[in-house]
Design an enzyme around this catalytic site. Structure first.
Site, PDB file in Angstrom:
ATOM      1  N   MET A  28       0.846  -1.195   0.000  1.00 40.09           N
ATOM      2  CA  MET A  28       0.000   0.000   0.000  1.00 40.09           C
ATOM      3  C   MET A  28       0.887   1.253   0.000  1.00 40.09           C
ATOM      4  SD  MET A  28      -3.451  -0.925   2.022  1.00 40.09           S
ATOM      5  CE  MET A  28      -2.861  -0.731   3.673  1.00 40.09           C
ATOM      6  N   HIS A  35       9.333  -3.512   3.461  1.00 44.31           N
ATOM      7  CA  HIS A  35       8.873  -3.775   2.088  1.00 44.31           C
ATOM      8  C   HIS A  35      10.047  -4.112   1.167  1.00 44.31           C
ATOM      9  CE1 HIS A  35       5.642  -0.844   3.471  1.00 44.31           C
ATOM     10  NE2 HIS A  35       4.916  -1.850   3.069  1.00 44.31           N
ATOM     11  N   GLN A 149      -2.521 -11.932   8.313  1.00 47.44           N
ATOM     12  CA  GLN A 149      -2.769 -11.670   6.883  1.00 47.44           C
ATOM     13  C   GLN A 149      -2.041 -12.710   6.023  1.00 47.44           C
ATOM     14  OE1 GLN A 149      -2.800  -7.700   4.754  1.00 47.44           O
ATOM     15  NE2 GLN A 149      -0.700  -8.316   4.286  1.00 47.44           N
ATOM     16  N   SER A 181       6.649  -0.283  10.372  1.00 42.55           N
ATOM     17  CA  SER A 181       5.273  -0.178   9.883  1.00 42.55           C
ATOM     18  C   SER A 181       5.082   1.229   9.336  1.00 42.55           C
ATOM     19  CB  SER A 181       4.303  -0.416  11.047  1.00 42.55           C
ATOM     20  OG  SER A 181       3.021   0.077  10.711  1.00 42.55           O
TER      21      SER A 181
HETATM   22  O1  PAF Z   1      -0.150  -5.626   3.661  1.00 49.41           O
HETATM   23  C1  PAF Z   1      -0.578  -4.760   2.881  1.00 49.41           C
HETATM   24  O2  PAF Z   1       0.095  -3.767   2.600  1.00 49.41           O
HETATM   25  C2  PAF Z   1      -1.972  -4.921   2.270  1.00 49.41           C
HETATM   26  O3  PAF Z   1      -2.855  -5.514   3.166  1.00 49.41           O
HETATM   27  C3  PAF Z   1      -1.966  -5.669   0.932  1.00 49.41           C
HETATM   28  C4  PAF Z   1      -1.505  -7.121   1.070  1.00 49.41           C
HETATM   29  C5  PAF Z   1      -1.070  -4.938  -0.069  1.00 49.41           C
HETATM   30  C6  PAF Z   1      -3.391  -5.699   0.359  1.00 49.41           C
HETATM   31  O4  PAF Z   1      -3.897  -4.416   0.171  1.00 49.41           O
END
Ligand code: PAF
Length: 279
Positions: A28, A35, A149, A181
């Site tokens: 996102m 990331h 998730q 985060s």
């Molecule tokens: O973890 C995230 O950034 C979001 O939940 C994802 C997996 C990109 C889905 O929008």
């Protein structure tokens, strides 16, 4: 690095690269080392690496301020280019006006974040399904930071027999121990200092004396958390995410998960716990 904003163009790219390994890291945006570590992990496992940036409205509650989610597209593009991303997908008009599908995973979505944020996981599984359909990756990578998730998305991919390998990357901590985060940017200095109690509590649970049962471990962990509100701290089965019985030792791979609030900021953290060796 190519930037694609059009959904059909992204899908055409996926189709044109059917014979090669396409790696995919959905995000996102407001990218940090957590990331980029997922991108670095995926890079050697694919020929073409695609990263998406899309702040998905479906996974936010109506009360959440979607427009307040931090954004830095220029900075994100620089970070992606530096780790060798081939395509940065920043979709515009991602859901067609006729969109009427919801992807729902049951069981592992019912507790923890699923209970605290009704509808959240349905939003995540729906967007990731559509992203998978558009990008058509061979391998997709998600962070262990959002452990539930990751478990939900693994279940979805397996249950729907999607031909996609799901990789996971370890949680990355800042120098002060806080899990990285995008939301950390909203913490005041005092909140951030208090939030350091989260990883200390997790490590204390993980490293507790072998003779302690799970009830003793979680009680000790909860006592260490300094927050405005502790949503949960629990020791759960690493696969089903069901809470483990308080009066037992750890006999299978487990995870300590915690979520706490600092003002309007919710922080998640977790750590793996290995089974206790039999005495
Ligand atoms: O973890 C995230 O950034 C979001 O939940 C994802 C997996 C990109 C889905 O929008």
């Amino acid at each position: 690095m190519r930037i694609i904003r059009d959904v059909s163009e992204m899908q055409a790219f996926g189709q044109a690269h059917r014979g090669v390994r396409v790696g995919f890291v959905p995000t996102m945006g407001y990218l940090h080392r957590g990331h980029t570590s997922l991108m670095a992990l995926t890079r050697p496992r694919c020929d073409q690496l695609v990263v998406s940036i899309y702040v998905n409205p479906l996974q936010f509650a109506p009360t959440d301020d979607l427009t307040r989610y931090p954004r830095d597209l220029d900075g994100d593009a620089e970070k992606c280019a530096a780790v060798g991303v081939d395509v940065l997908f920043i979709p515009e008009g991602f859901y067609p006006a006729t969109f009427r599908t919801q992807v729902v995973v049951s069981g592992v979505t019912s507790r923890w974040e699923g209970a605290e944020r009704p509808g959240h996981f349905e939003g995540v599984t729906t967007v990731v399904s559509r992203l998978f359909g558009v990008v058509q990756p061979t391998v997709a990578c998600f962070g262990e930071k959002d452990y539930q998730q990751l478990t939900v998305l693994r279940s979805m991919t397996r249950d729907l027999a999607l031909p996609i390998e799901v990789l996971s990357g370890p949680l990355v901590r800042d120098t002060d121990g806080l899990a990285l985060s995008s939301r950390n940017v909203y913490l005041t200095a005092t909140q951030r200092e208090r939030a350091r109690s989260l990883h200390r509590a997790l490590f204390a649970v993980r490293d507790a004396p072998a003779a302690w049962n799970l009830g003793q471990r979680t009680a000790a962990g909860r006592a260490l958390v300094d927050s405005d509100r502790l949503d949960y701290l629990a020791i759960v089965d690493a696969d089903s995410l069901e809470p483990l019985p308080d009066d037992a030792p750890v006999t299978a791979p487990a995870r300590v998960i915690v979520t706490a609030r600092y003002g309007g900021v919710r922080l998640l953290d977790n750590v793996a716990v290995a089974p206790t060796p039999a005495l």
